[in-house]
Design a protein around this motif. Structure first.
Motif, short mmCIF file in Angstrom:
data_model
loop_
_atom_site.label_atom_id
_atom_site.label_comp_id
_atom_site.label_asym_id
_atom_site.label_seq_id
_atom_site.Cartn_x
_atom_site.Cartn_y
_atom_site.Cartn_z
N GLY A 15 0.79 -1.22 0.00
CA GLY A 15 0.00 0.00 0.00
C GLY A 15 0.82 1.27 0.00
O GLY A 15 0.41 2.28 -0.59
N LEU A 16 1.99 1.27 0.67
CA LEU A 16 2.81 2.48 0.77
C LEU A 16 4.02 2.43 -0.16
O LEU A 16 4.25 3.35 -0.93
CB LEU A 16 3.26 2.70 2.22
N HIS A 17 4.81 1.36 -0.08
CA HIS A 17 6.04 1.32 -0.89
C HIS A 17 5.76 1.05 -2.36
O HIS A 17 6.33 1.71 -3.23
CB HIS A 17 7.00 0.28 -0.31
N CYS A 18 4.86 0.10 -2.66
CA CYS A 18 4.49 -0.15 -4.05
C CYS A 18 3.41 0.81 -4.54
O CYS A 18 3.17 0.91 -5.75
CB CYS A 18 4.02 -1.59 -4.24
N ASP A 19 2.75 1.49 -3.59
CA ASP A 19 1.75 2.51 -3.90
C ASP A 19 0.58 1.94 -4.70
O ASP A 19 0.11 2.54 -5.66
CB ASP A 19 2.40 3.67 -4.67
N LEU A 20 0.10 0.77 -4.27
CA LEU A 20 -0.98 0.10 -4.99
C LEU A 20 -2.29 0.24 -4.25
O LEU A 20 -2.34 0.19 -3.02
CB LEU A 20 -0.64 -1.38 -5.17
N GLY A 21 -3.36 0.39 -5.03
CA GLY A 21 -4.69 0.52 -4.46
C GLY A 21 -5.72 -0.16 -5.33
O GLY A 21 -5.41 -1.02 -6.16
N THR A 22 -6.96 0.24 -5.18
CA THR A 22 -8.08 -0.48 -5.80
C THR A 22 -8.13 -0.32 -7.31
O THR A 22 -8.80 -1.12 -7.98
CB THR A 22 -9.41 0.01 -5.20
N GLU A 23 -7.47 0.66 -7.86
CA GLU A 23 -7.51 0.85 -9.32
C GLU A 23 -6.33 0.21 -10.02
O GLU A 23 -6.19 0.32 -11.25
CB GLU A 23 -7.55 2.36 -9.65
N ASP A 24 -5.47 -0.47 -9.27
CA ASP A 24 -4.24 -1.01 -9.83
C ASP A 24 -4.36 -2.48 -10.20
O ASP A 24 -5.22 -3.21 -9.70
CB ASP A 24 -3.08 -0.83 -8.84
N ARG A 25 -3.43 -2.89 -11.07
CA ARG A 25 -3.26 -4.29 -11.42
C ARG A 25 -1.79 -4.65 -11.18
O ARG A 25 -0.89 -4.04 -11.75
CB ARG A 25 -3.66 -4.56 -12.86
#
Length: 674
Positions: free
Chosen positions: A317-327
């Motif tokens: 969530g923080l380092h890869c910066d991934l959320g609900t819109e990501d693949r």
């Protein structure tokens, strides 16, 4: 060894990207609620995260809305290593958090998983479908007598069934463990026999490199040699019928569909009979991972439900910066910790992409094709794959639509400087390149991706949050701009809670804490630069040491493998009985090349010019191939042992090597030298 530091960044995030990043929003929020520094960017946040360990992890759990069904008494019961106790008193369930997105009516029918094989055909599993399958399978496991703490094993490729089985196991409170089906029976048994599973999920075979590989005989041997297994679940990837005495996968998960057809939905659109998630203590085992096991039985590394939950929320969530819109796509197999890390993408509501197949079939650009076809926004691969693409003159951004890819991350080995430059030139404009380093031991990263920091050629951007990463000299002093041992001086939640079958904890202690008492020594040489980035030089347990000067094998590989004639290399430093020191360089040549006087001279000159005269080997020897662990890492220590005269059966665990026949060359060489 020197760093590859460049004063000019290769990439710099723009202000809009920095402002939108999850780590920036977390810092602003934590400053208001938990006293984190509001100014100073990532370096200030990192310093606070290790100085105020309790507060940081409390804030992180709050930010990601971690659901503790019973509250914790404190954050750290004890912070000594080994033996740190995290969130004592708290109970939770990893699978419950991984499936929360299914409860959002706007997301329930969007893909949780996208599965791709070598045909490039895609199959999606929605969040609601995944939740229903996990519910049915967890019910089936309970009916089979699986209880919290029991071990459930998977002999499965990177397919949706593996994810479902892991989550159902976690939902029950049982302990997951897996091997990829390219592992032979001996390699699997070396792992599974240690933990005594009660259920085995197994495929009949797999497809790789355009061919079908039957595994029915291997599965039959596993059944014979694993007496604790009470049930075998047949996953018919190649379409074969279930062997006698096994259960069909479809029979265990289809009740989910039947139940959904006959149920009514509640106000938030979810099934009226949701999965039952066993609420377990924070440190309850989630899974068992295994070390490479090249010199003995693999270490059976136990990590906790709560520790992995928090660590992967932080990393993804923080380092890869991934959320609900990501693949989220990472090329991996179920025998490598990166598969477990990839599954962690579900925790942030991210769609994860499962690719089951060869990394280079039908052509070297196969992984880029997957990223293109699936709309990946974060693409993880190995440094070796990047360098193979560079040598093969692949042009990813020219030949594929990579417009959605914001980050390309690499691990497995340090990404050489030429790899950084090639990605910047060939993989897309404004591309964030993240070389990361961690290990199976923590199922995460010590250093790597930070979306708000610049990228310098040859460097990992920074130490990760909550990670007191330092480089220590032999006297235990922290050094910067100098090579030192990678150490972590304060505990992390995902550090092993123990090793399996290590009742007194001696093997765990000796693996990490025997050099610096109370401090985790990982076994890598690193340099921490004056601007906070990290350079990895290679394993310290296979250190090259000439005339008292320590050198990293990775530095030599990076230089030698730039030469187009060299496919791969292996360098070993051997202390000899008479006090001498022999440092051969083994080279696996590209097709059609030969090791003549001219090539030897070019190798020698290049090493002397780009590194130092000490880096020039005593001999350059052509080999038929370089042996690797089953997860693709070069085997250095076992080869060194062979060259020192250790017999093959004592130098290496044959079941841990990809092509054990290659080791006979080194064994014969040692015999000739004697």
């Amino acid at each position: 060894m020197t760093t590859a530091a460049s004063p000019v960044p290769l990439w710099q995030p723009d202000p809009a990207r920095i402002a939108a990043a999850g780590v920036t929003r977390f810092q602003t929020w934590a400053a208001e609620r938990y006293g984190a520094p509001a100014e100073g960017g990532y370096p200030a946040l990192h310093r606070w995260s290790v100085d105020e360990l309790d507060t940081f992890w409390t804030a992180l759990a709050d930010w990601f809305d971690v659901r503790f069904t019973t509250p914790h008494e404190r954050v750290l019961g004890t912070d000594t290593m080994p033996g740190a106790q995290w969130f004592p008193g708290a109970t939770l369930n990893y699978a419950e958090h991984a499936l929360r997105t299914a409860l959002d009516p706007a997301r329930a029918d969007t893909p949780a998983l996208v599965h791709v094989d070598e045909t490039q055909e895609q199959r999606s599993v929605s969040w609601s479908e995944l939740r229903g399958q996990v519910s049915a399978l967890a019910t089936a496991l309970r009916a089979l007598g699986v209880r919290p703490g029991d071990r459930v094993s998977g002999y499965l490729p990177n397919i949706p069934q593996a994810v479902t089985a892991l989550l159902a196991t976690a939902a029950v409170g049982a302990v997951w463990t897996s091997c990829a089906p390219d592992f032979g029976a001996r390699g699997v048994l070396d792992r599974f026999q240690q933990v005594e599973p009660v259920v085995l999920f197994a495929v009949d075979g797999y497809r790789y490199g355009g061919k079908e590989h039957d595994r029915t005989e291997t599965v039959a041997e596993l059944r014979r040699e694993l007496p604790t297994v009470r049930a075998v679940v047949h996953v018919p990837l190649l379409g074969t019928p279930a062997p006698e005495g096994t259960l069909e996968w479809s029979a265990l998960v289809e009740p989910a569909a039947d139940h959904a057809d006959n149920s009514t939905d509640n106000d938030n659109g979810t099934d009226t009979a949701p999965p039952v998630f066993e609420q377990v203590p924070f440190d309850h085992p989630l899974w068992v991972l295994y070390s490479s096991g090249t010199t003995g039985l693999p270490k059976a590394i136990v990590q906790s439900q709560g520790g992995i939950l928090l660590e992967h929320l932080k990393q993804i969530g923080l380092h890869c910066d991934l959320g609900t819109e990501d693949r989220f796509f990472w090329y991996t197999s179920t025998g490598w910790m990166m598969w477990n890390f990839l599954v962690g993408g579900l925790l942030t509501g991210t769609t994860i992409i499962l690719y089951d197949g060869s990394p280079g079939f039908p052509a070297v650009d196969a992984q880029w094709r997957v990223a293109d076809r699936t709309g990946a926004t974060f693409f993880g691969t190995s440094a070796a794959y990047v360098m193979a693409c560079r040598k093969a003159d692949v042009h990813p951004a020219r030949d594929h639509d990579l417009s959605r890819v914001r980050c390309v991350a690499t691990t497995g080995s340090p990404l050489p400087p030429d790899g950084f430059r090639w990605l910047a030139d060939e993989a897309g404009d404004d591309l964030w390149i993240a070389s990361v380093s961690g290990g199976t031991d923590i199922c995460s990263c010590f250093a790597g991706a930070v979306p708000t920091l610049p990228v310098h050629v040859g460097e990992l951007q920074a130490a990760c949050l909550g990670t007191d990463l330092q480089a220590w000299d032999p006297e235990g002093r922290s050094v910067t701009e100098e090579v030192g041992e990678l150490v972590v001086t304060r505990p992390l939640p995902s550090m092993p809670v123990r090793f399996w079958n290590d009742p007194d904890g001696n093997r765990y202690h000796d693996s990490y804490f025997d050099t610096y008492p109370g401090v985790w020594r990982h076994g890598d040489w690193i340099t921490i630069t004056d601007h906070g980035s990290v350079v990895i030089h290679g394993r310290s347990d296979s250190t090259l040491n000439r005339q008292g000067v320590r050198m990293g094998s990775a530095d030599i590989y990076e230089v030698v493998e730039r030469l187009p004639e060299i496919r791969e290399s292996l360098v070993i430093g051997v202390e000899e009985p008479d006090g001498g020191y022999w440092m051969p360089l083994f080279v696996h040549l590209a097709e059609g090349q030969r090791l003549d006087h001219e090539l030897r001279a070019r190798i020698t000159t290049t090493l002397r010019r780009e590194l130092s005269p000490r880096h020039v080997p005593d001999e350059i020897i052509e080999v038929p191939g370089v042996p690797h662990t089953l997860t693709g890492k070069r085997i250095e220590v076992p080869v060194k042992r062979l060259l020192q005269g250790t017999s093959l059966d004592k130098a290496v665990n044959a079941g841990s090597v990809d092509h054990v026949e290659l080791l006979h060359f080194y064994e014969d060489l040692a015999r000739r030298r004697r």
